[in-house]
Write an enzyme that holds these catalytic residues in place. Structure first.
Site, PDB file in Angstrom:
ATOM      1  N   SER A 142       1.862  -0.718  26.819  1.00 16.70           N
ATOM      2  CA  SER A 142       1.164   0.224  25.950  1.00 16.70           C
ATOM      3  C   SER A 142       0.874   1.120  26.633  1.00 16.70           C
ATOM      4  O   SER A 142       0.830   1.389  28.125  1.00 16.70           O
ATOM      5  CB  SER A 142       0.032  -0.468  25.299  1.00 16.70           C
ATOM      6  OG  SER A 142      -0.671   0.545  24.474  1.00 16.70           O
ATOM      7  N   TYR A 155      -7.763  -5.171  24.032  1.00 18.59           N
ATOM      8  CA  TYR A 155      -6.170  -4.515  24.052  1.00 18.59           C
ATOM      9  C   TYR A 155      -5.789  -4.109  25.386  1.00 18.59           C
ATOM     10  O   TYR A 155      -4.950  -4.085  26.139  1.00 18.59           O
ATOM     11  CB  TYR A 155      -6.140  -3.817  22.859  1.00 18.59           C
ATOM     12  CG  TYR A 155      -4.666  -3.319  22.466  1.00 18.59           C
ATOM     13  CD1 TYR A 155      -4.034  -4.209  21.928  1.00 18.59           C
ATOM     14  CD2 TYR A 155      -4.112  -2.222  22.911  1.00 18.59           C
ATOM     15  CE1 TYR A 155      -2.259  -3.810  21.590  1.00 18.59           C
ATOM     16  CE2 TYR A 155      -2.994  -1.681  22.743  1.00 18.59           C
ATOM     17  CZ  TYR A 155      -1.839  -2.712  22.186  1.00 18.59           C
ATOM     18  OH  TYR A 155      -0.831  -2.370  21.916  1.00 18.59           O
TER      19      TYR A 155
HETATM   20  P1  NAP Z   1       3.171  -5.562  14.694  1.00 19.99           P
HETATM   21  O1  NAP Z   1       4.318  -5.237  13.610  1.00 19.99           O
HETATM   22  O2  NAP Z   1       1.877  -6.104  14.345  1.00 19.99           O
HETATM   23  O3  NAP Z   1       4.011  -6.938  15.309  1.00 19.99           O
HETATM   24  C1  NAP Z   1       3.507  -7.743  16.075  1.00 19.99           C
HETATM   25  C2  NAP Z   1       4.270  -8.985  16.400  1.00 19.99           C
HETATM   26  O4  NAP Z   1       3.477  -9.835  16.978  1.00 19.99           O
HETATM   27  C3  NAP Z   1       4.466  -9.682  14.868  1.00 19.99           C
HETATM   28  O5  NAP Z   1       5.845 -10.132  14.827  1.00 19.99           O
HETATM   29  C4  NAP Z   1       3.470 -10.791  15.097  1.00 19.99           C
HETATM   30  O6  NAP Z   1       3.876 -11.783  13.895  1.00 19.99           O
HETATM   31  C5  NAP Z   1       3.471 -11.141  16.582  1.00 19.99           C
HETATM   32  N1  NAP Z   1       2.351 -12.129  16.715  1.00 19.99           N
HETATM   33  C6  NAP Z   1       1.230 -11.628  16.945  1.00 19.99           C
HETATM   34  N2  NAP Z   1       0.503 -12.731  17.106  1.00 19.99           N
HETATM   35  C7  NAP Z   1       1.299 -13.505  16.897  1.00 19.99           C
HETATM   36  C8  NAP Z   1       1.212 -15.165  17.533  1.00 19.99           C
HETATM   37  N3  NAP Z   1      -0.011 -15.738  17.728  1.00 19.99           N
HETATM   38  N4  NAP Z   1       2.143 -15.907  17.276  1.00 19.99           N
HETATM   39  C9  NAP Z   1       3.533 -15.474  16.899  1.00 19.99           C
HETATM   40  N5  NAP Z   1       3.684 -14.163  16.720  1.00 19.99           N
HETATM   41  C10 NAP Z   1       2.627 -13.191  16.835  1.00 19.99           C
HETATM   42  O7  NAP Z   1       3.156  -4.777  15.714  1.00 19.99           O
HETATM   43  P2  NAP Z   1       4.319  -3.635  16.644  1.00 19.99           P
HETATM   44  O8  NAP Z   1       3.845  -2.479  16.710  1.00 19.99           O
HETATM   45  O9  NAP Z   1       5.463  -4.170  16.328  1.00 19.99           O
HETATM   46  O10 NAP Z   1       3.789  -4.609  18.013  1.00 19.99           O
HETATM   47  C11 NAP Z   1       4.782  -5.170  19.038  1.00 19.99           C
HETATM   48  C12 NAP Z   1       4.339  -5.094  20.312  1.00 19.99           C
HETATM   49  O11 NAP Z   1       4.116  -3.607  20.834  1.00 19.99           O
HETATM   50  C13 NAP Z   1       2.987  -5.641  20.558  1.00 19.99           C
HETATM   51  O12 NAP Z   1       2.810  -6.247  21.855  1.00 19.99           O
HETATM   52  C14 NAP Z   1       2.020  -4.261  20.632  1.00 19.99           C
HETATM   53  O13 NAP Z   1       0.788  -4.207  21.281  1.00 19.99           O
HETATM   54  C15 NAP Z   1       2.945  -3.075  21.257  1.00 19.99           C
HETATM   55  N6  NAP Z   1       2.685  -1.856  20.938  1.00 19.99           N
HETATM   56  C16 NAP Z   1       2.682  -1.311  19.776  1.00 19.99           C
HETATM   57  C17 NAP Z   1       2.538  -0.016  19.557  1.00 19.99           C
HETATM   58  C18 NAP Z   1       2.689   0.919  18.232  1.00 19.99           C
HETATM   59  O14 NAP Z   1       2.364   1.953  18.231  1.00 19.99           O
HETATM   60  N7  NAP Z   1       3.118   0.103  17.065  1.00 19.99           N
HETATM   61  C19 NAP Z   1       2.130   0.804  20.660  1.00 19.99           C
HETATM   62  C20 NAP Z   1       1.962   0.336  22.072  1.00 19.99           C
HETATM   63  C21 NAP Z   1       2.346  -1.157  22.088  1.00 19.99           C
HETATM   64  P3  NAP Z   1       3.366 -11.805  12.293  1.00 19.99           P
HETATM   65  O15 NAP Z   1       3.906 -10.732  11.685  1.00 19.99           O
HETATM   66  O16 NAP Z   1       3.308 -13.225  12.091  1.00 19.99           O
HETATM   67  O17 NAP Z   1       1.724 -11.483  12.790  1.00 19.99           O
END
Ligand code: NAP
Length: 250
Positions: A142, A155
């Site tokens: 991130s 986080y």
């Molecule tokens: P998201 O849509 O909330 O996706 C998060 C994913 O992680 C979902 O598939 C979620 O499953 C899964 N997950 C969370 N807890 C879990 C658990 N206990 N067991 C299994 N699966 C779990 O958000 P995203 O933005 O795509 O995030 C993906 C990654 O990118 C994360 O590591 C996040 O920190 C990182 N990130 C995102 C951003 C951004 O701007 N979006 C920026 C920096 C970093 P469920 O759908 O079942 O909850």
């Protein structure tokens, strides 16, 4: 020879049902990889997106809040696909509250999901990759691997830790054929950022700081994931690659 070609490779992608994980799974499949999608929610939408690409697809239901499923995920991947070439540690959660009142539960859940489980999944995958003499591990870090942020103490700690872990694993495994790197996404349109985009003032402030002038769309992360999963990155070890519309350059 296309150095980005992933044909014949098997990629494990955690949190592949939605958001960045889904976009990465689709991008890897477009580059030729077979996909093992890991998560606690149904993977139907991702499977539907990958089906026209004619790659093999297997879903494993697993709650990544604890390390319990880590060994099983890699075992099942090898049983079903015959190999384990790429691991994308993408699943992650975020909890928002002022540091002064942040709860221990919100600390532990985020650290376990975003830092502890990625380490033990990398360990399980590397046990196979070391035998193969080859493997690619990509951790989804991130901007909070570089910056402090506000109201997200666990986080920031988890993503800063993940950047350090990426470097440590790269140092241990680089000479053994495994590339360990990370991607630092900027501000992307996913569930993770719903609260930020719903807050008009935060949304405008964030947008004003992004040189590219728009929030990232999930498909804009795919190229970096393909690069770090492919032979094109064979001499790239321990980096945290920002994909942020220029945020860190500002
Ligand atoms: P998201 O849509 O909330 O996706 C998060 C994913 O992680 C979902 O598939 C979620 O499953 C899964 N997950 C969370 N807890 C879990 C658990 N206990 N067991 C299994 N699966 C779990 O958000 P995203 O933005 O795509 O995030 C993906 C990654 O990118 C994360 O590591 C996040 O920190 C990182 N990130 C995102 C951003 C951004 O701007 N979006 C920026 C920096 C970093 P469920 O759908 O079942 O909850």
């Amino acid at each position: 020879m296309n150095p980005f070609d992933l044909a014949g490779q098997t990629a494990i992608v955690t949190g592949a049902n939605t958001g960045l994980g889904q976009a990465i799974a689709v991008a890897l499949a477009e580059a030729g990889a077979d996909i093992v999608a890991i998560g606690r929610s149904p993977m139907d939408e991702t499977q539907t997106k990958i089906a026209p690409l004619k790659r093999r697809f297997h879903a494993i239901k697993a709650d990544l809040a604890t390390t319990e499923p880590c060994a099983r995920i890699v075992e099942e991947t090898c049983d079903v696909m015959g190999r384990c070439d790429i691991l994308i540690n993408n699943a992650g959660i975020i909890r928002r509250a002022d540091a002064i009142e942040f709860s221990e539960a919100d600390w532990d859940q985020v650290i376990d999901t975003n830092l502890k489980v990625p380490f033990f999944l990398a360990q399980a995958a590397a046990r196979v990759m070391l035998k193969q003499g080859r493997g690619k591990i990509v951790n989804i870090a991130s901007l909070l691997s570089f910056q402090g942020g506000i109201r997200i103490p666990s986080y920031t700690a988890s993503k800063s830790g993940l950047a350090g872990l990426t470097r440590l694993l790269a140092c241990e495994w680089a000479a053994k054929g495994i590339n360990v790197n990370a991607i630092a996404p900027g501000y992307f349109v996913t569930n993770n950022t719903d609260a930020l985009r719903a807050d008009k003032e935060r949304n405008a402030a964030i947008l004003a700081r992004i040189p590219a002038g728009h929030w990232g769309e999930p498909q804009e992360i795919g190229g970096a994931a393909v690069f770090l999963s492919s032979r094109a990155s064979d001499y790239v070890h321990g980096i945290v690659l920002p994909v942020d519309g220029g945020w860190l350059a500002r």
